[in-house]
Design an enzyme around this catalytic site. Structure first.
Site, PDB file in Angstrom:
ATOM      1  N   LYS A   1      24.721  -6.801 -12.483  1.00 11.30           N
ATOM      2  CA  LYS A   1      23.680  -5.980 -11.841  1.00 11.30           C
ATOM      3  C   LYS A   1      22.840  -5.286 -12.905  1.00 11.30           C
ATOM      4  O   LYS A   1      23.216  -5.265 -14.085  1.00 11.30           O
ATOM      5  CB  LYS A   1      24.334  -4.964 -10.915  1.00 11.30           C
ATOM      6  CG  LYS A   1      25.298  -4.022 -11.614  1.00 11.30           C
ATOM      7  CD  LYS A   1      25.991  -3.104 -10.632  1.00 11.30           C
ATOM      8  CE  LYS A   1      26.972  -2.210 -11.347  1.00 11.30           C
ATOM      9  NZ  LYS A   1      27.332  -1.026 -10.612  1.00 11.30           N
TER      10      LYS A   1
ATOM     11  N   ARG B   1      33.370   6.971  -2.412  1.00  9.96           N
ATOM     12  CA  ARG B   1      31.968   6.608  -2.625  1.00  9.96           C
ATOM     13  C   ARG B   1      31.687   5.574  -1.539  1.00  9.96           C
ATOM     14  O   ARG B   1      31.968   5.825  -0.383  1.00  9.96           O
ATOM     15  CB  ARG B   1      31.778   6.056  -4.057  1.00  9.96           C
ATOM     16  CG  ARG B   1      30.333   6.013  -4.489  1.00  9.96           C
ATOM     17  CD  ARG B   1      30.134   5.463  -5.903  1.00  9.96           C
ATOM     18  NE  ARG B   1      30.633   4.119  -6.119  1.00  9.96           N
ATOM     19  CZ  ARG B   1      30.422   3.407  -7.220  1.00  9.96           C
ATOM     20  NH1 ARG B   1      29.734   3.911  -8.212  1.00  9.96           N
ATOM     21  NH2 ARG B   1      30.915   2.182  -7.350  1.00  9.96           N
TER      22      ARG B   1
ATOM     23  N   TYR C   1       9.043  18.521 -31.992  1.00  8.87           N
ATOM     24  CA  TYR C   1       8.730  19.387 -30.853  1.00  8.87           C
ATOM     25  C   TYR C   1       9.712  20.550 -30.763  1.00  8.87           C
ATOM     26  O   TYR C   1      10.930  20.368 -30.938  1.00  8.87           O
ATOM     27  CB  TYR C   1       8.857  18.599 -29.547  1.00  8.87           C
ATOM     28  CG  TYR C   1       7.654  17.759 -29.200  1.00  8.87           C
ATOM     29  CD1 TYR C   1       6.407  18.339 -28.957  1.00  8.87           C
ATOM     30  CD2 TYR C   1       7.775  16.378 -29.071  1.00  8.87           C
ATOM     31  CE1 TYR C   1       5.311  17.557 -28.624  1.00  8.87           C
ATOM     32  CE2 TYR C   1       6.679  15.592 -28.731  1.00  8.87           C
ATOM     33  CZ  TYR C   1       5.449  16.197 -28.503  1.00  8.87           C
ATOM     34  OH  TYR C   1       4.381  15.422 -28.170  1.00  8.87           O
TER      35      TYR C   1
ATOM     36  N   MET D   1       8.698  10.747 -27.298  1.00  9.23           N
ATOM     37  CA  MET D   1       8.604   9.607 -26.375  1.00  9.23           C
ATOM     38  C   MET D   1       8.593   8.275 -27.128  1.00  9.23           C
ATOM     39  O   MET D   1       9.251   7.312 -26.723  1.00  9.23           O
ATOM     40  CB  MET D   1       7.340   9.734 -25.520  1.00  9.23           C
ATOM     41  CG  MET D   1       7.264   8.686 -24.430  1.00  9.23           C
ATOM     42  SD  MET D   1       5.725   8.696 -23.513  1.00  9.23           S
ATOM     43  CE  MET D   1       5.883  10.180 -22.561  1.00  9.23           C
TER      44      MET D   1
END
Ligand SMILES: Cc1ncc(COP(=O)(O)O)c(C=O)c1O
Length: 370
Positions: free
Chosen positions: A38, A137, A263, A311
């Site tokens: 998956k 779950r 940053y 980023m």
């Protein structure tokens, strides 16, 4: 155009195939080994990974969604079993059955709809049923499963091929939840098999395989261990690493005085240090939480990540390198056999699964076949 300048992600299909073989050898006699592919084979590329597993003998593939299943069916034809782990969308039952996909159903209502809709369209409808053995779950609650066992008409008409459950704590062998889940799954399996003898049972994920043969049943469903994640945390990893990731350097700089980096000015670098800024940031799956904690790798040495990850870029302190090494440095590895998916996960405060499935799509992907 995507090329090496955007970073190089190498995926070793031979390691994945070897890991599959390794896991099959650990299984009890008669247990089949499936593969969980998956989320695009945990981010590594379903279209490349699945053929490698198929060549190694895998015929049972587990995906999360119908779309993933349809794609896989197109690529592999009819020769494999494809199980969708998160059921079938209401209204998409016929599409799913006609594509030859086996949904995992976890409510009686879902199962009844599946049987009725497919029967009225005269379409074969094999399915899997998932029970909750203690993870709370997805899965049929014990009371609902007991109701199913009493519904002989439904049991007779439903083509239940597989009974599944999922372990919550398989990566912690001493956890009492494992034994609890094993006992409740075994009991449920015996009851269902007494009524439908052809049903196969499946409980173990990667770590479950290492809990011992009692957990293996008819078919195992490993995912992460195929891709090199350690299934037995805290002990040496028996699996082969399957990925390496190299980020190109876009700037090297000398820092003449003590300075804040990145940053938020969260970390200082000493006067006289050397920095390298590499192309690749959190938009590429370099998980931001590694800022100021993680490292890269070059010339056999760890190079700390300095300041926050941006980023599109990550800054490394390369002062530990010699002048010659610094000058020739073109790229920094952020995943390799010495800086594994599990180690990076630890720096980022997450799990290897997230590191893999976060890997970005701006890299050049190289698939190694042998
Ligand atoms: C139902 C189910 N089975 C098997 C797996 C494979 O687990 P692992 O990657 O730990 O081997 C998963 C993964 O999340 C899952 O959800």
């Amino acid at each position: 155009m995507n090329d090496f300048r955007e970073g190089l992600l190498s995926i070793n299909l031979q390691s994945i195939a070897d890991n599959y073989l390794d896991l099959t050898k650990r299984l009890a006699t008669g247990t089949r080994c499936g593969a969980v592919v998956k989320a695009d084979a945990y981010g590594l590329g379903m279209s490349q990974v699945v053929p490698a597993l198929y060549r190694q003998g895998c015929r049972d593939f587990f995906v999360a969604t119908q779309t993933e299943g349809e794609r896989l069916r197109k690529e592999l034809g009819d020769s494999v079993r494809i199980v969708i782990l998160t059921g079938v969308r209401a209204g998409a039952e016929l599409e799913c059955a006609r594509a030859g996909l086996m949904p995992t159903l976890f409510t009686l209502e879902q199962l009844r709809n599946w049987v009725d809709i497919c029967a009225s369209a005269k379409v074969e409808a094999p399915c899997a049923v998932k029970i909750d053995s203690g993870m709370t779950r997805l899965g049929m609650a014990p009371e609902e499963f007991d109701e199913l066992l009493k519904d002989s008409q439904l049991l007779h008409s439903a083509e239940i091929r597989l009974l599944l459950s999922h372990l919550a704590c398989a990566d912690e062998p001493q956890h009492p939840q494992n034994d609890f889940q094993l006992r409740s799954f075994k009991e449920a399996g015996e009851k269902l098999r007494a009524l439908c003898p052809e049903v196969q049972l499946s409980l173990a994920n990667s770590s479950g395989i290492f809990l011992g043969e009692d957990y293996h049943f008819d078919i195992a469903r490993p995912g992460s261990a195929l891709y090199g994640v350690n299934p037995i945390p805290g002990t040496p990893n028996p699996m082969r690493p399957a990925v390496s990731l190299s980020l190109p350097i876009v700037q090297k700089r000398y820092v003449s005085r003590e300075q804040w980096v990145g940053y938020g000015a969260t970390q200082q670098i000493a006067a006289g240090s050397w920095l390298a800024v590499a192309r690749g940031g959190y938009a590429d799956g370099i998980i931001r939480a590694q800022g100021g904690r993680g490292c890269g790798w070059a010339y056999g040495r760890q190079l700390p990540i300095i300041g926050r990850i941006s980023m599109d870029s990550t800054t490394f302190d390369i002062s530990a390198l010699s002048q010659e090494e610094r000058e020739s440095l073109q790229s920094i590895e952020v995943l390799n056999k010495d800086l594994t998916v599990d180690e990076v996960a630890e720096y980022a405060g997450t799990i290897g699964y997230e590191v893999l499935t976060s890997l970005g799509h701006r890299y050049f992907r190289r698939y190694i076949k042998s």
